[in-house]
Scaffold this motif. Structure first.
Motif, PDB file in Angstrom:
ATOM      1  N   ASN A   1      83.169  46.261  36.914  1.00 34.77           N
ATOM      2  CA  ASN A   1      83.984  47.463  37.062  1.00 34.77           C
ATOM      3  C   ASN A   1      84.970  47.253  38.210  1.00 34.77           C
ATOM      4  O   ASN A   1      84.581  47.005  39.350  1.00 34.77           O
TER       5      ASN A   1
ATOM      6  N   GLU B   1      68.359  47.586  44.880  1.00 36.29           N
ATOM      7  CA  GLU B   1      68.036  48.985  44.555  1.00 36.29           C
ATOM      8  C   GLU B   1      67.463  49.101  43.144  1.00 36.29           C
ATOM      9  O   GLU B   1      66.526  49.854  42.896  1.00 36.29           O
ATOM     10  N   GLN B   2      68.070  48.336  42.203  1.00 36.96           N
ATOM     11  CA  GLN B   2      67.568  48.362  40.817  1.00 36.96           C
ATOM     12  C   GLN B   2      66.149  47.814  40.745  1.00 36.96           C
ATOM     13  O   GLN B   2      65.277  48.369  40.050  1.00 36.96           O
TER      14      GLN B   2
ATOM     15  N   GLU C   1      77.627  41.282  48.559  1.00 37.75           N
ATOM     16  CA  GLU C   1      76.632  42.110  49.264  1.00 37.75           C
ATOM     17  C   GLU C   1      76.346  43.397  48.509  1.00 37.75           C
ATOM     18  O   GLU C   1      75.197  43.830  48.397  1.00 37.75           O
ATOM     19  N   LYS C   2      77.405  43.985  47.969  1.00 37.12           N
ATOM     20  CA  LYS C   2      77.197  45.223  47.215  1.00 37.12           C
ATOM     21  C   LYS C   2      76.382  44.966  45.952  1.00 37.12           C
ATOM     22  O   LYS C   2      75.483  45.727  45.583  1.00 37.12           O
ATOM     23  N   ALA C   3      76.711  43.816  45.268  1.00 37.19           N
ATOM     24  CA  ALA C   3      75.937  43.466  44.063  1.00 37.19           C
ATOM     25  C   ALA C   3      74.468  43.216  44.414  1.00 37.19           C
ATOM     26  O   ALA C   3      73.558  43.625  43.688  1.00 37.19           O
TER      27      ALA C   3
ATOM     28  N   ARG D   1      72.910  44.486  47.015  1.00 34.88           N
ATOM     29  CA  ARG D   1      72.285  45.787  47.308  1.00 34.88           C
ATOM     30  C   ARG D   1      71.940  46.538  46.032  1.00 34.88           C
ATOM     31  O   ARG D   1      70.870  47.134  45.894  1.00 34.88           O
ATOM     32  N   GLU D   2      72.879  46.525  45.080  1.00 37.39           N
ATOM     33  CA  GLU D   2      72.607  47.231  43.812  1.00 37.39           C
ATOM     34  C   GLU D   2      71.440  46.588  43.066  1.00 37.39           C
ATOM     35  O   GLU D   2      70.596  47.267  42.480  1.00 37.39           O
ATOM     36  N   LYS D   3      71.387  45.229  43.119  1.00 38.49           N
ATOM     37  CA  LYS D   3      70.284  44.530  42.457  1.00 38.49           C
ATOM     38  C   LYS D   3      68.953  44.872  43.134  1.00 38.49           C
ATOM     39  O   LYS D   3      67.934  45.111  42.461  1.00 38.49           O
TER      40      LYS D   3
ATOM     41  N   LYS E   1      85.051  49.691  41.560  1.00 38.51           N
ATOM     42  CA  LYS E   1      84.177  49.478  42.705  1.00 38.51           C
ATOM     43  C   LYS E   1      84.835  48.589  43.745  1.00 38.51           C
ATOM     44  O   LYS E   1      84.478  48.607  44.912  1.00 38.51           O
ATOM     45  N   TYR E   2      85.770  47.707  43.355  1.00 37.90           N
ATOM     46  CA  TYR E   2      86.383  46.756  44.272  1.00 37.90           C
ATOM     47  C   TYR E   2      87.875  47.010  44.441  1.00 37.90           C
ATOM     48  O   TYR E   2      88.682  46.114  44.602  1.00 37.90           O
TER      49      TYR E   2
END
Length: 486
Positions: free
Chosen positions: A2, A114-115, A106-108, A110-112, A5-6
């Motif tokens: 997406n 969190e998932q 880092e965001k990916a 973090r999302e991973k 997001k960036y």
């Protein structure tokens, strides 16, 4: 991926690129030929201080240049400065791009993370829910089993109370029968004693009576004796019949089937004894009638002789009468004693026969009971062996079914080698639902061990036997070797 997001890193990179393009365009514009040589240094100075948007004033153009003969070196310096500025811009763009990629990574991550945390939480929730449901099912099953055991214990207790009550009633009936027999025997003995007392009084009274009443008293004594004997005989027969009936009732109540034959034999023997007694009584009656007739003839003869000698010798007649009376009394006494002895012997014989018969019946009953107990024990042993064999067969069948279902539910890990095996402890609910599956003897491959545990949980509910005793003994908690390649 997406792009929303960036957006800010891309905006930053785009801005840097646009700045670089603008710088390049500006540098190109300022490098164009111009008729007036002096303003060139001013353009170079504007580029260095990054004031390109400002236009040079007319005063700057009219200012005199002190060294107009050195423009070429300044142009080279401006080109180098432009190259440096372009390199700096490219470095900043690369840095910005690297920062944007790092931020995206880092965001990916973090999302991973969190998932993964959400999935772990979901799995933990599902596991807790499954454990709660398993505990609830287990509690329900244990409660049902406890209620069933309680009902069974109450039924057994009720049966035991009923058996004790029946035994008490049986003992009470036997005691009543024994008491009734004792009372009848006591009444018979009392009647016999009273009859003997009456006989004794009658004999003493007869001694005091006159000669004229001798024959009548003798006849009366004989009648009384016959009546007493008949009464005694009736009482004895009645007591014997009552005793036989009581014994027969008690025997039939204790063991109807076993005592039926004995009762029939006893009745047959009693009938034979009764026939023999009746025959003996008839013979005795005939003998008594004959004795009575002889006594009557003798008395008549004595009377005739007495009448003939009456006138001659009153004293002799009195002596003869007294002698006859004494002889009659002695004879009656001897007959009474002989009869009493015969009756006592007959009674002793009857009692001995009854005792022997009772002992034989008791022995036969004991043998029958021992035989029945031996047969029951053999039958119970055979049933126990058959049940044990059936339970063992059902155990092996259920174990094989569990092994087969677990093997079918197993998914081989890509890294596991063939020939591995491990030992697993399994705890189940009564319907086969798996509560826990834990490896207690590792194969050496942790991934293989975890896959074995997952296979057992996936195979739930396991095929367990319907026999609750077998399940409680063998399948409530058990271990088995998981060896899928065998």
């Amino acid at each position: 991926m997406n792009t929303k997001k960036y957006s800010w890193p891309f905006v930053l990179a785009l801005t840097l690129h646009v700045s670089i393009v603008l710088l390049i365009i500006l540098s190109t514009l300022f490098k164009m030929p111009d008729d007036s040589g002096p303003p060139t240094p001013e353009i170079i100075q504007a580029t260095i201080v990054e004031q390109a948007p400002e236009q040079p004033t007319p005063t700057a153009k009219t200012e005199p240049v002190t060294e107009p003969v050195e423009p070429a070196p300044k142009v080279d310096e401006a080109a180098e400065m432009q190259k440096k500025a372009a390199a700096i811009a490219e470095a900043q763009a690369a840095k910005a791009k690297a920062a944007a990629e790092k931020a995206a990574a880092e965001k990916a991550a973090r999302e991973k993370a969190e998932q993964a945390a959400a999935e772990a939480k979901k799995l933990a929730t599902e596991k807790a829910q499954a454990e709660a449901e398993a505990r609830a099912k287990k509690l329900a099953a244990e409660k049902a089993e406890a209620e069933q055991l309680k009902a069974q214990a109450e039924a057994e207790k009720a049966a035991e109370i009923k058996a004790q009550k029946l035994a008490a009633e049986k003992a009470e009936a036997a005691a009543k029968a024994k008491k009734a027999a004792a009372e009848k025997a006591e009444a018979a003995a009392k009647a016999k004693a009273e009859a003997e007392k009456a006989q004794k009084l009658a004999a003493e009274k007869a001694k005091t009576e006159a000669e004229a009443k001798a024959r009548r008293e003798a006849e009366k004594l004989a009648d009384l004796k016959a009546k007493r004997l008949a009464a005694e005989k009736a009482e004895q027969e009645k007591a014997a019949a009552a005793k036989a009936e009581a014994a027969k009732a008690a025997a039939e109540k204790e063991k109807k089937l076993a005592a039926k034959k004995a009762a029939e034999e006893k009745a047959k023997k009693l009938a034979e004894e009764k026939a023999a007694r009746e025959k003996a009584e008839e013979a005795q009656k005939a003998a008594e009638a004959k004795a009575k007739k002889l006594a009557a003839e003798k008395a008549a003869k004595a009377e005739a002789e007495a009448k003939a000698k009456k006138l001659a010798a009153e004293k002799a007649k009195a002596e003869a009468a007294a002698k006859a009376k004494a002889e009659a009394a002695a004879k009656a006494k001897a007959e009474a004693e002989a009869k009493a002895k015969a009756e006592a012997a007959a009674k002793a014989k009857a009692e001995a026969e009854a005792k022997a018969k009772a002992e034989a019946a008791a022995k036969a009953q004991a043998e029958t009971e021992a035989k029945a107990k031996a047969e029951a024990a053999a039958k119970a042993k055979a049933e126990a062996e058959a049940k044990a064999k059936a339970m063992n067969d059902e155990f092996e069948k259920a174990r094989a079914a569990i092994q087969l279902k677990t093997n079918r539910s197993w998914i081989r890990p890509p890294t596991s080698s063939s020939g591995l095996k491990c030992k697993i402890r399994v705890r189940l609910m009564s319907d086969g639902t798996v509560i826990e599956a834990t490896v207690i003897s590792s194969s050496g491959d942790e991934i293989f061990d975890r896959s074995a545990e997952n296979a057992v949980n996936k195979a739930s509910p396991l095929p367990v036997p319907k026999d609750k005793d077998l399940f409680a003994k063998k399948f409530r908690s058990f271990t088995f070797t998981f060896e899928p390649d065998r």
